[in-house]
Design a protein around this motif. Structure first.
Motif, short mmCIF file in Angstrom:
data_model
loop_
_atom_site.label_atom_id
_atom_site.label_comp_id
_atom_site.label_asym_id
_atom_site.label_seq_id
_atom_site.Cartn_x
_atom_site.Cartn_y
_atom_site.Cartn_z
N VAL A 135 0.98 -0.24 -6.11
CA VAL A 135 1.43 0.77 -7.08
C VAL A 135 1.73 0.19 -8.17
O VAL A 135 2.47 -0.99 -8.46
CB VAL A 135 2.71 1.85 -6.75
CG1 VAL A 135 3.06 2.36 -7.85
CG2 VAL A 135 2.02 2.79 -5.51
N ARG A 136 1.20 0.71 -9.54
CA ARG A 136 1.62 -0.17 -10.87
C ARG A 136 2.28 0.90 -11.61
O ARG A 136 2.16 2.05 -11.67
CB ARG A 136 0.19 -0.58 -11.60
CG ARG A 136 -0.61 -1.48 -10.92
CD ARG A 136 -1.73 -1.84 -11.51
NE ARG A 136 -2.52 -2.72 -10.96
CZ ARG A 136 -3.70 -2.37 -10.27
NH1 ARG A 136 -3.89 -1.07 -10.11
NH2 ARG A 136 -4.46 -3.47 -9.76
N VAL A 137 3.12 0.13 -12.28
CA VAL A 137 4.10 0.59 -13.40
C VAL A 137 3.64 0.21 -14.67
O VAL A 137 3.95 -1.19 -14.88
CB VAL A 137 5.50 1.09 -13.14
CG1 VAL A 137 6.37 1.83 -14.25
CG2 VAL A 137 5.93 1.59 -11.74
N HIS A 138 3.17 0.72 -15.81
CA HIS A 138 2.71 0.13 -16.97
C HIS A 138 3.46 0.33 -18.15
O HIS A 138 4.34 1.35 -18.33
CB HIS A 138 1.35 0.61 -17.32
CG HIS A 138 0.29 0.90 -16.23
ND1 HIS A 138 -0.53 -0.14 -15.88
CD2 HIS A 138 -0.12 1.58 -15.15
CE1 HIS A 138 -1.43 0.05 -14.86
NE2 HIS A 138 -0.97 1.17 -14.43
N ALA B 205 -2.15 4.18 -8.83
CA ALA B 205 -2.08 3.90 -7.50
C ALA B 205 -3.17 3.16 -7.09
O ALA B 205 -4.29 3.88 -7.31
CB ALA B 205 -1.43 5.07 -6.55
N ALA B 206 -3.27 2.59 -6.36
CA ALA B 206 -4.38 1.65 -5.71
C ALA B 206 -4.22 1.51 -4.03
O ALA B 206 -3.08 1.75 -3.75
CB ALA B 206 -4.80 0.46 -6.14
N ALA C 266 0.88 -1.39 -0.01
CA ALA C 266 -0.11 -0.22 0.02
C ALA C 266 1.04 1.25 0.05
O ALA C 266 2.04 1.21 0.68
CB ALA C 266 -0.99 0.04 1.23
N PRO C 267 0.40 2.14 -0.81
CA PRO C 267 1.33 3.39 -0.74
C PRO C 267 1.46 4.22 0.88
O PRO C 267 2.46 4.67 0.85
CB PRO C 267 0.53 4.41 -1.69
CG PRO C 267 -0.35 3.81 -2.60
CD PRO C 267 -0.47 2.40 -1.75
#
Length: 282
Positions: A259-262, A254-255, A124-125
């Motif tokens: 965290v996602r990097v696409h 971010a969720a 989680a952020p």
């Protein structure tokens, strides 16, 4: 000893992927012998090494420094992706980064990005420790910054506080001060540092890496940027779209739990057979 050279797009250089299950017991995997072996290849200055165990899906990153030493404390998302691409697994792969403690899910994307991956950092952020000082903003050398520990320790600086003619020198001084604050040697590779600017076209970022300006943005930097943008009060606003870098754009999200990097890509350049000296004991 057969190793794989992989180049992740937007990375400052290729990664040497070494499979631990192929490393002979007693082999000297790092040090002067490795540099000597690479000197006879097209990659004498290669400075990113990924030690990958395909059985446990654990990975350790090693950064070769300009003075000839190695830093074992940093992480590198591009090198983690290099391990997945070198291993050639088609399905989702969850890799454990031993050095940083991150668990990262690597998933192939669908068309039109089916040659790319999304990397999800499964934390989680706002998890404890993301703000190592407990504050969204600290003042270093009179400059407000946000210290963020996500993927790698990062220092984010509002570019409005930098002199464009001396930005690199200012960032290096801020990075050294942040290193002392976080308990790192000012000469180490940590923390990383990046300047951010927000404008009508969205968020832009420029970062330093070992040896100078990063051509784009480190993958861990993108994750840390997204985490910082998800937290109230930091100098990083939430990205409203693709983030601009000198080499192009990077897309993050971010969720509550990750965290996602696409749209990250990497390709195998070649396999190399390196001489590896094995030490035997009587």
């Amino acid at each position: 000893m057969v190793v794989t050279v992989v180049r992740a797009h937007d990375a400052p250089g290729p990664t040497l992927v070494v499979r631990l299950d192929r490393l002979p017991p007693g082999a000297l995997a790092l040090g002067a012998e490795l540099r000597a072996a690479l000197a006879a290849t097209p990659y004498p200055g290669l400075n990113k090494i990924a030690l990958f165990d395909p059985l446990t899906l654990r990975y350790r990153f090693v950064q070769a420094l300009p003075d000839g030493s190695f830093d074992f404390r940093a992480g590198c998302g591009h090198s983690l992706l290099a391990c997945v691409v070198a291993d050639g697994r088609p399905g989702p792969v969850t890799v454990r980064a031993v050095t940083t403690g991150d668990t990262v899910l690597c998933e192939r994307e669908r068309a039109p990005h089916d040659d790319a991956y999304t990397l999800s950092f499964l934390r989680a952020p706002d998890a404890p420790g993301t703000l190592p000082t407990g504050r969204p903003v600290d003042v270093l050398l009179g400059v407000p910054v946000s210290l963020v520990r996500y993927g790698n320790p990062y220092v984010f600086v509002d570019a409005r506080h930098l002199d464009p003619r001396a930005a690199e020198r200012q960032l290096l001084a801020l990075r050294a001060e942040a290193a002392r604050r976080l308990g790192h040697s000012p000469a180490s590779a940590l923390p990383k540092i990046a300047a951010v600017a927000d404008g009508p076209g969205g968020l832009s970022v420029r970062a330093l890496t070992v040896g100078g300006w990063h051509p784009g943005l480190a993958l861990t930097g993108a994750a840390a940027l997204a985490a910082a943008g998800a937290l109230d009060g930091t100098v990083v606003p939430a990205p409203r779209g693709p983030v601009r870098t000198p080499a192009g754009t990077v897309t993050v999200s971010a969720a509550p739990d990750r965290v996602r990097v696409h749209h990250k890509r990497a390709e195998v350049l070649e396999s190399l057979e390196l001489p590896w000296r094995v030490h035997a004991t009587a």
